[in-house]
Design a protein around this motif. Sequence first.
Motif, PDB file in Angstrom:
ATOM      1  N   LEU A   1       0.837  -1.205   0.000  1.00  0.00           N
ATOM      2  CA  LEU A   1       0.000   0.000   0.000  1.00  0.00           C
ATOM      3  C   LEU A   1       0.872   1.255   0.000  1.00  0.00           C
ATOM      4  N   GLU A   2       1.943   1.241   0.767  1.00  0.00           N
ATOM      5  CA  GLU A   2       2.871   2.377   0.757  1.00  0.00           C
ATOM      6  C   GLU A   2       3.492   2.556  -0.618  1.00  0.00           C
ATOM      7  N   GLN A   3       3.792   1.457  -1.268  1.00  0.00           N
ATOM      8  CA  GLN A   3       4.366   1.542  -2.610  1.00  0.00           C
ATOM      9  C   GLN A   3       3.324   2.073  -3.606  1.00  0.00           C
ATOM     10  N   GLU A   4       2.075   1.620  -3.479  1.00  0.00           N
ATOM     11  CA  GLU A   4       1.015   2.099  -4.370  1.00  0.00           C
ATOM     12  C   GLU A   4       0.788   3.603  -4.226  1.00  0.00           C
ATOM     13  N   THR A   5       0.840   4.082  -2.992  1.00  0.00           N
ATOM     14  CA  THR A   5       0.540   5.494  -2.744  1.00  0.00           C
ATOM     15  C   THR A   5       1.765   6.388  -2.850  1.00  0.00           C
ATOM     16  N   GLY A   6       2.949   5.805  -2.692  1.00  0.00           N
ATOM     17  CA  GLY A   6       4.167   6.607  -2.714  1.00  0.00           C
ATOM     18  C   GLY A   6       4.401   7.366  -1.421  1.00  0.00           C
ATOM     19  N   HIS A   7       3.762   6.947  -0.328  1.00  0.00           N
ATOM     20  CA  HIS A   7       3.885   7.629   0.958  1.00  0.00           C
ATOM     21  C   HIS A   7       4.098   6.628   2.083  1.00  0.00           C
ATOM     22  N   HIS A   8       4.844   7.062   3.094  1.00  0.00           N
ATOM     23  CA  HIS A   8       4.942   6.280   4.321  1.00  0.00           C
ATOM     24  C   HIS A   8       3.641   6.490   5.070  1.00  0.00           C
ATOM     25  N   LEU A   9       2.998   5.399   5.434  1.00  0.00           N
ATOM     26  CA  LEU A   9       1.682   5.489   6.058  1.00  0.00           C
ATOM     27  C   LEU A   9       1.706   5.195   7.553  1.00  0.00           C
ATOM     28  N   LEU A  10       2.773   4.526   8.009  1.00  0.00           N
ATOM     29  CA  LEU A  10       2.867   4.133   9.414  1.00  0.00           C
ATOM     30  C   LEU A  10       4.212   4.538   9.989  1.00  0.00           C
ATOM     31  N   ALA A  11       4.199   4.818  11.279  1.00  0.00           N
ATOM     32  CA  ALA A  11       5.442   5.095  12.012  1.00  0.00           C
ATOM     33  C   ALA A  11       5.418   4.216  13.262  1.00  0.00           C
ATOM     34  N   ARG A  12       6.565   3.651  13.586  1.00  0.00           N
ATOM     35  CA  ARG A  12       6.654   2.825  14.801  1.00  0.00           C
ATOM     36  C   ARG A  12       6.506   3.711  16.022  1.00  0.00           C
ATOM     37  N   GLU A  13       5.808   3.183  17.009  1.00  0.00           N
ATOM     38  CA  GLU A  13       5.605   3.914  18.253  1.00  0.00           C
ATOM     39  C   GLU A  13       5.637   2.882  19.383  1.00  0.00           C
ATOM     40  N   GLY A  14       6.790   2.748  20.005  1.00  0.00           N
ATOM     41  CA  GLY A  14       6.952   1.713  21.029  1.00  0.00           C
ATOM     42  C   GLY A  14       6.817   0.347  20.383  1.00  0.00           C
ATOM     43  N   ARG A  15       5.933  -0.484  20.922  1.00  0.00           N
ATOM     44  CA  ARG A  15       5.694  -1.814  20.339  1.00  0.00           C
ATOM     45  C   ARG A  15       4.603  -1.775  19.278  1.00  0.00           C
TER      46      ARG A  15
ATOM     47  N   VAL B   1       2.227   0.835  16.313  1.00  0.00           N
ATOM     48  CA  VAL B   1       2.402   1.752  15.180  1.00  0.00           C
ATOM     49  C   VAL B   1       1.333   2.838  15.270  1.00  0.00           C
ATOM     50  N   ARG B   2       1.610   3.944  14.619  1.00  0.00           N
ATOM     51  CA  ARG B   2       0.624   5.014  14.479  1.00  0.00           C
ATOM     52  C   ARG B   2       0.627   5.442  13.021  1.00  0.00           C
ATOM     53  N   LEU B   3      -0.467   6.012  12.608  1.00  0.00           N
ATOM     54  CA  LEU B   3      -0.557   6.492  11.234  1.00  0.00           C
ATOM     55  C   LEU B   3       0.196   7.812  11.097  1.00  0.00           C
ATOM     56  N   THR B   4       0.879   7.970   9.976  1.00  0.00           N
ATOM     57  CA  THR B   4       1.493   9.254   9.651  1.00  0.00           C
ATOM     58  C   THR B   4       0.376  10.181   9.157  1.00  0.00           C
ATOM     59  N   ALA B   5       0.727  11.408   8.869  1.00  0.00           N
ATOM     60  CA  ALA B   5      -0.262  12.346   8.331  1.00  0.00           C
ATOM     61  C   ALA B   5      -0.840  11.819   7.015  1.00  0.00           C
ATOM     62  N   ALA B   6       0.041  11.272   6.182  1.00  0.00           N
ATOM     63  CA  ALA B   6      -0.438  10.691   4.918  1.00  0.00           C
ATOM     64  C   ALA B   6      -1.341   9.489   5.196  1.00  0.00           C
ATOM     65  N   GLY B   7      -0.998   8.703   6.196  1.00  0.00           N
ATOM     66  CA  GLY B   7      -1.826   7.559   6.573  1.00  0.00           C
ATOM     67  C   GLY B   7      -3.203   7.987   7.040  1.00  0.00           C
TER      68      GLY B   7
END
Length: 159
Positions: A40-54, A56-62
């Motif tokens: 999905l990240e490759q399809e959109t060309g954006h990072h959609l998730l960021a690690r947060e401890g154990r 993940v959280r969505l990035t702004a693009a996510g």
Amino acid sequence: MIDARRLRTLRAVADHRTVTAAAAALYLTPSAVSQQLAALEQETGHHLLAREGRGVRLTAAGEILLGHADAVLAQLERAEADLAAYSAGAAGEVTVASFATGIALVLAPAIGLLAERAPGVRLKVLDAEGDASLPMVLDGRADLAVAVEYRGAPRADDA
């Protein structure tokens, strides 16, 4: 093009905040969820998730994509429901060819019952005499004909 299955995966990750929990909810392996998200990240060309401890959280693009994902997934569910209703005979259009008296005496009372019992079915009525209505059924211009027997009608045993 963005794959709807991957949008469902993104929704599950957003809801559960871990890949493992999302995988369990989707009956997939964590590896399969990770692969779906990477695609999905490759399809959109954006990072959609960021690690947060154990987790993940969505990035702004996510977050932006998730807002659209909800709308797309809701529309797909409506489309599936509409198709299921159509398959069950509870939705769609039925075209009936009938002579004028048949419209008044047979179809008019039936239209009210149809509206009560199958509100998703639209009825289209065509005014046609029997000699015109039967060929309309045979060539697909009408689904049903209300007709009386007439001299040029096919015999009852005519296939």
